[in-house]
Enzyme design. Structure first.
Site, short mmCIF file in Angstrom:
data_model
loop_
_atom_site.label_atom_id
_atom_site.label_comp_id
_atom_site.label_asym_id
_atom_site.label_seq_id
_atom_site.Cartn_x
_atom_site.Cartn_y
_atom_site.Cartn_z
N ASN A 23 -4.58 13.39 -0.91
CA ASN A 23 -3.40 12.84 0.15
C ASN A 23 -2.47 13.75 0.12
OD1 ASN A 23 -1.15 11.33 -0.60
ND2 ASN A 23 -2.09 9.44 -1.29
N SER A 46 -5.09 7.68 2.29
CA SER A 46 -3.84 6.89 2.77
C SER A 46 -3.56 5.68 1.57
CB SER A 46 -3.32 6.19 4.05
OG SER A 46 -2.72 6.42 4.08
N GLU A 47 -2.65 6.24 0.54
CA GLU A 47 -2.02 5.69 -0.28
C GLU A 47 -2.13 3.45 0.03
OE1 GLU A 47 -0.09 7.93 -0.06
OE2 GLU A 47 1.46 7.43 -0.51
N ASN A 48 -2.06 3.06 1.23
CA ASN A 48 -1.75 1.80 1.62
C ASN A 48 -3.36 1.12 1.58
OD1 ASN A 48 -1.22 3.60 3.18
ND2 ASN A 48 -1.02 1.99 4.59
N SER A 88 -6.58 1.59 -4.68
CA SER A 88 -6.23 2.73 -4.38
C SER A 88 -5.29 3.73 -5.21
CB SER A 88 -5.65 2.25 -2.89
OG SER A 88 -4.69 3.83 -2.38
#
Lengths: 218, 235
Positions: A23, A46-48, A88
């Site tokens: 990340n 991608s943390e979304n 996530s």
């Protein structure tokens, strides 16, 4: 010559290993993606809600439904997958992400990091940074060695509100690299940018760390 | 039971009152329930608490409700890119509870799953941990975070069948899924409604049990916060 932003990112990219899930934070850390060694398979999270971030899209392929955590338009890869925010962060908090590269305003000698607020001035929020530093296996900070005012950023104790306590494993600045083998050990200077001296690093650092000689001897 | 309503105002009929807590899906401007936000604005309800990862930008998303001063409190992880938010917060006009993004997602997931609290390492040693129960497990310290239940959830889906089974497209799933489960009632807006039987039951992201009311919100003019592109190499 100190390293420029891209050279700092390239130095952080040397820590990537084949098969890693990674990340990357916003700013210089994002540039690490351009420095993945050829032939190495690294999957960016991608943390979304996406694994397998592709390059920025061509102008006629921009899709408002496909963005990264910095809210930039991106593209997908044949190996990509999508999921929700809870899934996530289950990946992040569950220790499944191998490496994260983040920016910072301050890092302390004990590996504390502050990068989310300046009381009374900047109120943006921590986003996913607190989850990343608490859950990812290896934490690399990439930051300028000193602030715009010339103040040291690798310091004895953070003065700003913390993002995480005793979490940083490596610091890459424009001048040098500090590393520690575990969270009980002090940081050690392990590398200098070309033309940068140990004396210059010492003059611009207020945190205690072990010098280059110790690294060679050790 | 018919779940499809003619428009956002009709779908929210009887669900809005001053002071309620609303969970809203979306990340940035990606996958936000914009028709429902507009209808909440037009209803004039105020003193709202919003649980939402972001607060929109100046005149998009929840930024519209900040402008009209209908929001009393935000529970969010990141509120950059919004000048009006920053102004109201620094002036003390808006209450804000900053919550780490993963903790926020899990609080909503947990609340929706009937789990009143959970322990996490996120935030230990920071101001987020202040006043919260600390507990050691296997030599590591964790803090207790509470599940979130809201009066209402508003989410944006891509495609729904008439029964209320929802699919999301690409990175729009984000907070829409956990937020949909955390409200006592969830209202969804979608881009397309298809007959029952048209969606593969193996490919449903949000099962119909969570969606009590829905509207067809199309056509959408989706906004982009940062349009980033690359050049095609010359042939």
């Amino acid at each position: 010559m100190p390293w420029d932003r891209n050279q700092m990112a390239a130095r952080a990219a040397k820590e990537l290993r084949d098969g890693y899930y990674v990340n990357l934070g916003i700013g210089i850390p994002t540039l690490v993606a351009n420095n993945i060694p050829a032939g190495m398979e690294v999957t960016l999270q991608s943390e979304n809600g996406m694994l397998g971030i592709g390059p920025f899209p061509y102008d006629d392929e921009v899709d408002p439904d496909l963005i990264n955590a910095g809210k930039q338009t991106i593209s997908e890869l044949p190996s990509s997958s999508y999921f929700d925010s809870a899934a996530s962060f289950a990946m992040i908090r569950g220790g499944h992400i191998d490496l994260t590269v983040l920016g910072a305003m301050e890092v302390s000698a004990a590996g504390d990091i502050a990068n989310w607020m300046i009381p009374g001035k900047m109120v943006k929020g921590m986003g996913g940074a607190m989850d990343l530093v608490a859950g990812v296996k290896k934490i690399i900070v990439v930051m300028e060695h000193v602030s715009k005012n010339g103040d040291a950023k690798f310091i004895p104790e953070c003065t700003l509100p913390l993002t995480g306590k005793n979490v940083v494993d490596m610091i890459v600045t424009d001048l040098c690299v500090f590393q520690r083998p575990d969270h009980q050990s002090p940081f050690r200077l392990i590398e200098l940018a070309p033309g940068v001296t140990e004396e210059e690093v010492a003059a611009k650092t207020t945190a205690r760390y072990e010098g280059l000689a110790a690294a060679v001897a050790g | 039971m018919k779940k499809i309503y003619p428009d956002a105002a009709a779908a929210l009929e009887g669900l809005l009152s001053d002071g309620i807590t609303i969970c809203a899906g979306g990340f940035g401007l990606c996958g936000i329930p914009e028709r429902l936000i507009d209808a909440i604005r037009d209803s004039g309800v105020k003193d709202l608490t919003f649980v939402s990862n972001n607060a929109g930008i100046d005149n998009e998303g929840l930024g519209k409700l900040l402008r009209t001063r209908q929001i009393r409190k935000m529970i969010s992880s990141y509120v950059g890119e919004n000048k009006e938010f920053e102004r109201q917060y620094l002036a003390g006009e808006l209450e804000v509870e900053f919550c780490p993004q993963g903790t926020l997602a899990e609080r909503c997931r947990a609340g929706g799953a009937g789990i009143p609290g959970f322990y996490t390492k996120t935030g230990v040693g920071t101001i987020v941990a202040e006043g919260k129960e600390h507990k050691d497990f296997d030599g590591e310290t964790y803090i207790l975070e509470r599940g979130i239940r809201a009066d209402l959830s508003i989410v944006k889906g891509w495609r729904a069948d008439e029964a209320g089974n929802l699919q999301f497209r690409k990175t729009t799933r984000n907070f829409n899924l956990p937020m949909a489960t955390a409200g006592r009632i969830c209202v969804a807006e979608v881009e397309e409604i298809v007959p029952v039987g048209s969606l593969d039951p193996d490919c449903i992201h949000l099962p119909s049990i969570y969606v009590k009311r829905m509207i067809l919100g199309a056509p959408y003019d989706k906004k982009i916060e940062f349009r980033t592109t690359r050049q095609r190499e010359a042939a």
